[in-house]
Enzyme design. Structure first.
Site, PDB file in Angstrom:
ATOM      1  CG  ASP A 381      -2.022   0.895   1.254  1.00  0.00           C
ATOM      2  OD1 ASP A 381      -1.971   1.860   0.489  1.00  0.00           O
ATOM      3  OD2 ASP A 381      -2.956   0.678   2.034  1.00  0.00           O
ATOM      4  N   GLY A 423      -4.998   3.465  -8.024  1.00  0.00           N
ATOM      5  CA  GLY A 423      -5.176   3.759  -9.448  1.00  0.00           C
ATOM      6  C   GLY A 423      -4.265   4.861  -9.971  1.00  0.00           C
ATOM      7  CG  ASP A 444      -9.400   2.911   1.222  1.00  0.00           C
ATOM      8  OD1 ASP A 444      -8.613   2.710   0.287  1.00  0.00           O
ATOM      9  OD2 ASP A 444      -9.072   2.929   2.411  1.00  0.00           O
TER      10      ASP A 444
END
Ligand code: GLA
Length: 629
Positions: A381, A423, A444
């Site tokens: 992440d 993205g 999210d």
């Protein structure tokens, strides 16, 4: 409340929209703010400040009952100045009894407010809608400033969604054996192999497999295939499952090569349920429930720990787990012992999103540690990598993922690599080239119609970037009990919205990661997650993501080619009213007569010529399979 005299002498009363019950606003992120912007600041658009109104986040919908007694709506609308340079673009619409009464066009951050001034005489129901400006909803903080409704009688009333009953469509599995799950499985030469046959049907059941490559063996009681082998190439194995009611056979293609995740991963992740509060006990309980609920018999495999497991590093720089995870190796053994796989989470920056230890400068060490512990999946992440690359160019965006990919490739274990960077930089265009097995395509998800539908439907046009081993990921599932903390509650998605969610994610070949508390699976949620004909659309070996074929306003038809030459078709109604939809063969590249099967009901509908029509509920779907006769 101001009173004005109208020519007809009726006593007009003006109501600020912020005085309505804003809990009924359905929005993409956060919650609606009375007389404030989304982030709780004074409402400000293009430098102009407003005392009244409400701040929301696209996509946002507020439905208002006017009882036919409204005269006028006025507001100043725009993107709130708090968004600054981060972007944000939205489009406002006023819809009266299904007709568009006013549209702002696309508005961006910094644009001056636009004035809406609309006659409402006779309108019964007004919808205040904010779209994402056509480019996704990141930073779409939208304001309905000074929004007022003038009424000639009564008061406007915010409306909740129309009530829906909970209808279970999935038929109960039969007593006889049926082999479900992936029909193709990728492994790298020499990596530890684990594939558990997923089969529904009464127990006891025994399993067998013909033509297994040398080095692999199958446990006839559990159906687990384990071992390792080096020989690259395709191995076709015939699996058999047998019980007192019959025998099922299914072929499995084992592809030994460089690519894993040949079908989208199916599993569970801790974030949407437990958020920061996740513990070893939660993860074990999720694995237990995966087995006890029977989900494991329908192909569900991964049990993934998200953020907040880390406990810093030892003096040699090795990553440690926190007290909440006292023994990672024991945990992975526990999960593997059930025939399941297990995933972990980190960030390329110094810290994770929740401010735990990240992998920056420790990538190889961490990859080795994950492999020693026995992990099979890594979600990686971006988050604090912002500190390393505040405005990353293309190369800087790729770099941290390339570094971790090389680290993962240096260990002798198949670890699915999931990119999470929302993205950025059109990751779908380059994610596969640098070793991503899947990549998030947006921010999210949360359990609102707005959030789920925007995340999912925005994959239109991205189908060419997905395929076996590399998938677009519109984020994890929001069905069942969610809550992002120790306190969970039922999803806010209505039943039809949940059918849309699962159908769309299956058509999109998205990874399916259940985000709910698995110890609280109710019958409806379980029925959504155990429909083998629907899951087969997601797991189809061809790995072709559905394309949007038709878009007419709020109505969309998506089509996915399947390996056997048939097509899975989703008729989606994103609108507010039940509507009849028509799938025309000419739009789908088909001719002649086609057999139609309703996949949720697992029922043949007959043979149809030229088209298929169905009534599709508000926010709902009809999912069918078309096969040549
Ligand atoms: C980001 C991700 C989420 C979750 C959290 C954890 O927001 O997008 O899916 O992993 O971080 O902190």
């Amino acid at each position: 409340m101001a009173s004005i005299a109208a020519p007809c002498q009726a006593k007009m009363e003006t109501f600020g929209v912020e005085s309505l019950d804003l809990q009924y606003v359905d929005q993409g992120w956060g919650s609606p703010q009375t007389n404030k912007s989304l982030a709780g600041n004074t409402i400000a658009i293009g430098g102009q400040k407003f005392e009244h109104g409400f701040g929301t986040h696209a996509v946002s919908t507020l439905r208002i009952d006017l009882n036919g007694s409204a005269e006028r709506f006025t507001a100043a609308v725009g993107v709130d100045d708090e968004v600054g340079q981060k972007g944000g673009s939205v489009n406002f619409r006023l819809i009266g009894d299904g007709k568009i009464l006013w549209e702002s066009g696309v508005m961006r951050s910094g644009n001056p407010a636009k004035m809406a001034d609309v006659e409402l005489h006779g309108v019964k129901r007004l919808v205040l809608n904010v779209g994402d400006g056509g480019d996704g909803s990141s930073w779409d903080h939208a304001d309905w400033a000074d929004a007022k409704i003038v009424m000639s009688a009564g008061r406007p009333k915010a409306l909740g969604p129309p009530p829906e009953s909970v209808v279970v469509l999935t038929p109960k599995p039969s007593s006889g054996p049926r082999i479900n799950g992936a029909k193709i499985f990728g492994v790298r030469p020499g990596s530890p192999f684990l594939f558990a046959i997923s089969a529904s049907g009464n127990r006891p059941m025994t399993f067998a497999g013909d033509h297994l490559p040398d080095g692999l063996s199958l446990d006839p009681l559990t159906g687990r295939i384990t071992g390792k082998f080096e020989k690259k190439g395709v191995h076709i194995v015939t699996l058999t499952a047998k019980n007192a009611f019959g025998t099922a056979k299914q072929s499995l293609k084992i592809v030994c090569g460089d690519t894993i995740a040949l079908t989208p991963p199916l599993g569970w992740n801790s974030w949407n349920c437990f958020g920061r509060d996740v513990t070893d006990a939660n993860v074990r309980a999720a694995a237990d429930a995966m087995v006890a609920s029977g989900l494991i018999d329908h192909g569900w495999t991964y049990i993934n720990i998200d953020d907040c497991w880390q406990g810093g590093r030892d003096t040699n720089g090795n990553i440690l787990s926190s007290d909440k995870f006292p023994d990672m190796k024991a945990l992975t053994d526990y999960v593997h012992g059930k025939g399941l796989k297990i995933g972990i989470y980190s960030s390329p920056g110094p810290q994770t999103c929740a401010h735990y230890e990240g992998s920056h400068h420790h990538e190889e060490q961490d990859a080795r540690r994950y492999a020693e512990w026995g992990f099979d999946y890594l979600k990686y992440d971006w988050c604090s990598y912002d500190q390393i690359a505040p405005s990353p160019d293309h190369d800087q965006m790729m770099k941290p993922y390339q570094v971790m990919c090389a680290a993962l490739n240096s260990v002798q274990r198949d670890i699915v690599f999931s990119f999470c960077q929302y993205g950025m930089g059109n990751v779908w265009e380059w994610g596969a080239q640098i070793g991503g097995n899947c990549w998030r395509t947006s921010g999210d998800i949360t359990d609102t119609w707005a959030s789920m539908s925007v995340n999912g439907f925005r994959l239109a046009g991205l189908e060419k970037f997905a395929g076996p081993g590399h998938w677009n990921d519109p984020d994890m599932l929001v069905v069942g009990y969610v809550g992002w903390s120790a306190k969970v509650r039922p999803t806010r998605l209505l039943p039809n919205e949940q059918y849309t969610h699962i159908s769309l994610w299956c058509l999109l070949c998205s990874p399916l990661l259940i985000g709910c508390d698995m110890t609280k699976l109710d019958e409806f949620t379980l029925s959504l997650l155990t429909n083998d004909e629907v899951l087969a659309v997601n797991q189809d070996p061809l790995g072709r993501q559905a394309m949007r074929i038709v878009k007419e306003g709020e109505l969309e038809i998506w089509a996915k080619d399947l390996e056997d030459g048939s097509k899975a078709i989703g008729l989606f109604n994103r609108g507010e009213e039940k509507t009849k939809m028509t799938a025309k063969w000419s739009d789908l590249g088909l001719t002649g007569s086609q057999k139609v099967r309703d996949l949720w009901r697992q029922k043949d509908m007959g043979t149809f010529n030229g088209k298929f029509q169905a009534s599709v509920p508000r926010h709902g779907v009809i999912l069918i399979k078309l096969s040549p006769r």
